[in-house]
Design a protein around this motif. Structure first.
Motif, mmCIF file in Angstrom:
data_model
loop_
_atom_site.group_PDB
_atom_site.id
_atom_site.type_symbol
_atom_site.label_atom_id
_atom_site.label_comp_id
_atom_site.label_asym_id
_atom_site.label_seq_id
_atom_site.Cartn_x
_atom_site.Cartn_y
_atom_site.Cartn_z
ATOM 1 N N ARG A 1 0.949 -1.215 0.011
ATOM 2 C CA ARG A 1 -0.026 0.029 -0.103
ATOM 3 C C ARG A 1 0.934 1.043 -0.046
ATOM 4 O O ARG A 1 0.664 2.133 -0.864
ATOM 5 C CB ARG A 1 -0.841 -0.025 1.234
ATOM 6 N N GLY B 1 -8.158 12.774 3.867
ATOM 7 C CA GLY B 1 -8.105 11.497 4.964
ATOM 8 C C GLY B 1 -6.597 11.031 5.146
ATOM 9 O O GLY B 1 -6.454 9.898 5.090
ATOM 10 N N ASP C 1 -8.141 15.937 7.168
ATOM 11 C CA ASP C 1 -8.778 14.832 8.066
ATOM 12 C C ASP C 1 -9.602 15.339 9.155
ATOM 13 O O ASP C 1 -9.611 16.668 9.192
ATOM 14 C CB ASP C 1 -7.786 14.073 8.582
ATOM 15 N N ASN D 1 -14.525 17.580 7.652
ATOM 16 C CA ASN D 1 -15.218 16.249 7.570
ATOM 17 C C ASN D 1 -15.590 16.316 6.088
ATOM 18 O O ASN D 1 -16.112 17.049 5.397
ATOM 19 C CB ASN D 1 -16.724 16.203 8.573
ATOM 20 N N LEU D 2 -14.982 15.169 5.409
ATOM 21 C CA LEU D 2 -14.972 15.006 3.786
ATOM 22 C C LEU D 2 -16.378 14.750 3.391
ATOM 23 O O LEU D 2 -16.758 14.862 2.269
ATOM 24 C CB LEU D 2 -13.824 13.884 3.472
ATOM 25 N N GLU E 1 -6.358 7.029 0.352
ATOM 26 C CA GLU E 1 -5.563 5.869 0.749
ATOM 27 C C GLU E 1 -6.417 5.292 1.928
ATOM 28 O O GLU E 1 -6.332 5.908 3.113
ATOM 29 C CB GLU E 1 -4.068 5.910 1.118
HETATM 30 N N1 SAM Z 1 -4.493 7.722 4.425
HETATM 31 C C1 SAM Z 1 -3.666 7.600 5.641
HETATM 32 C C2 SAM Z 1 -3.001 6.528 5.278
HETATM 33 O O1 SAM Z 1 -3.114 5.547 4.593
HETATM 34 O O2 SAM Z 1 -2.061 6.362 6.095
HETATM 35 C C3 SAM Z 1 -4.986 7.158 6.857
HETATM 36 C C4 SAM Z 1 -5.852 5.979 6.424
HETATM 37 S S1 SAM Z 1 -6.923 5.823 7.846
HETATM 38 C C5 SAM Z 1 -7.103 3.902 7.686
HETATM 39 C C6 SAM Z 1 -8.406 6.438 7.397
HETATM 40 C C7 SAM Z 1 -8.303 8.015 7.563
HETATM 41 O O3 SAM Z 1 -9.449 8.622 6.578
HETATM 42 C C8 SAM Z 1 -8.475 8.179 9.069
HETATM 43 O O4 SAM Z 1 -7.415 9.236 9.325
HETATM 44 C C9 SAM Z 1 -9.753 8.948 9.228
HETATM 45 O O5 SAM Z 1 -9.931 9.854 10.091
HETATM 46 C C10 SAM Z 1 -9.910 9.596 7.693
HETATM 47 N N2 SAM Z 1 -11.505 9.822 7.278
HETATM 48 C C11 SAM Z 1 -12.084 8.717 6.723
HETATM 49 N N3 SAM Z 1 -13.506 9.430 6.632
HETATM 50 C C12 SAM Z 1 -13.129 10.831 6.827
HETATM 51 C C13 SAM Z 1 -14.238 11.993 6.666
HETATM 52 N N4 SAM Z 1 -15.390 11.849 6.486
HETATM 53 N N5 SAM Z 1 -13.505 13.247 7.090
HETATM 54 C C14 SAM Z 1 -12.224 13.233 7.255
HETATM 55 N N6 SAM Z 1 -11.372 12.155 7.418
HETATM 56 C C15 SAM Z 1 -12.016 11.220 7.033
#
Ligand code: SAM
Length: 328
Positions: free
Chosen positions: A79, A107, A130, A174-175, A200
């Protein structure tokens, strides 16, 4: 639910630190092609700061290192590598000395790849978005470390819950609130500048309509761009139980939902979320990537790190993750 989703950031970061501690990461490709010298040191420095600021998140890091499952390490290795190579390829293709380029990591969690690419491409600006809790923790850690600040540029303002410099923006959002995302993009980026968007392991946590609104609006906002996404898919065979089991496990262990896992359950279905007459999408499973793109020498290196006899299980897991790339 938002909190459970936000906490997945600490899982992702823990897995990365574990893969580093077991020497999966960085790969030679990250070191040589992506210019990621100092990869382990920077991540370890970040983890050390985390220890002082969020014991719970740091506890996850320690548990991940102790458990150190090879299947998990293969997944994290692939990944990270896939997204790093996509960033580098985009930057190489889009960059020339005078032209600006942008990367938007939606995110972003605790991901640190902006440090390496901002260092290499002076014409690059980077936006990380995020939830507030992740952003505030990350901002504090980045601000505490001189090396991070030197790369990102001195932070402006006294607000410790975000990071704003000339070339880097880390902001809470918030996305699911597409208009808020667009407001930030309008304020901090340029629609005419070629832009790479990264999601990701993020879209999988969003509802169908909200993730589609996000994709459609962000794509419309930028004149030209590339969207790289990495996510699990549920599986489309009648006898494929992978998605259902994954959903049940996540719900049972942490009340976490993957609302579209069974909807975008195949590579074809996943590609559809990016497809219309303006976009061209390439997509593959991560197993295909592993088989076709990882040289035998590197596969041998991975094999030498930890004993892995569950190759069928590795195939099953990696076949349920996709890497897509859409350009417009
Ligand atoms: N992309 C990063 C990585 O791969 O290292 C983090 C992955 S983690 C599994 C998922 C991330 O997506 C989290 O940090 C979470 O807070 C963010 N996320 C998911 N839905 C979100 C939303 N609606 N608004 C903001 N952030 C979101």
């Amino acid at each position: 639910m938002d909190r459970a989703i936000q906490q997945t950031d600490y899982d992702a970061f823990s897995c990365k630190i574990c893969a580093i501690s077991k020497m999966y990461l960085p790969s030679s490709k990250e070191l040589e092609f992506c210019g990621m010298r100092g990869f382990s040191e920077l991540h370890m420095a970040y983890a050390q700061q985390l220890k002082g600021l969020n014991r719970r998140a740091y506890g996850k890091v320690q548990t991940a290192i102790r458990q150190g499952q090879p299947l998990m390490n293969y997944g994290t290795y692939l990944r990270t590598l896939i997204v790093d190579i996509e960033c580098k390829s985009f930057l190489e293709n889009a960059a020339n000395e005078n032209s600006k380029i942008q990367i938007l990591n939606l995110g972003c969690g605790s991901d640190l790849r902006m440090l390496f690419f901002l260092n290499q491409y002076p014409q690059l600006t980077w936006i990380d978005l995020d939830f507030a809790e992740s952003v505030s923790l990350k901002a504090k850690i980045l601000k505490k470390n001189e090396q991070f600040r030197n790369t990102l540029g001195e932070p402006q303002g006294a607000d410790d819950t975000e990071y704003i410099s000339d070339r880097y923006l880390l902001k809470s959002c918030n996305l699911n609130h597409t208009q808020k995302v667009l407001d930030i993009l309008l304020e901090s980026s340029v629609p005419e500048v070629p832009t790479l968007v990264i999601t990701e392991c993020v879209l999988c946590y969003m509802d169908l309509s909200q993730s589609q609104a996000l994709i459609d609006n962000v794509v419309s906002f930028y004149e030209t761009g590339t969207w790289v996404s990495y996510d699990p898919i549920g599986g489309n065979e009648a006898d494929d139980r992978f998605g259902a089991i994954m959903q049940a496990n996540l719900w049972e262990s942490r009340q976490l939902e993957l609302p579209t896992l069974m909807f975008f359950n195949s590579v074809e279905k996943y590609a559809q979320r990016f497809e219309d007459e303006t976009k061209h999408t390439q997509i593959e499973t991560v197993w295909q990537y592993y088989i076709q793109q990882i040289p035998q020498e590197e596969k041998n290196r991975l094999k030498s790190l930890q004993f892995l006899d569950e190759i069928e299980e590795l195939k099953l897991i990696l076949s349920h993750y996709v890497h897509s790339k859409s350009s417009w």
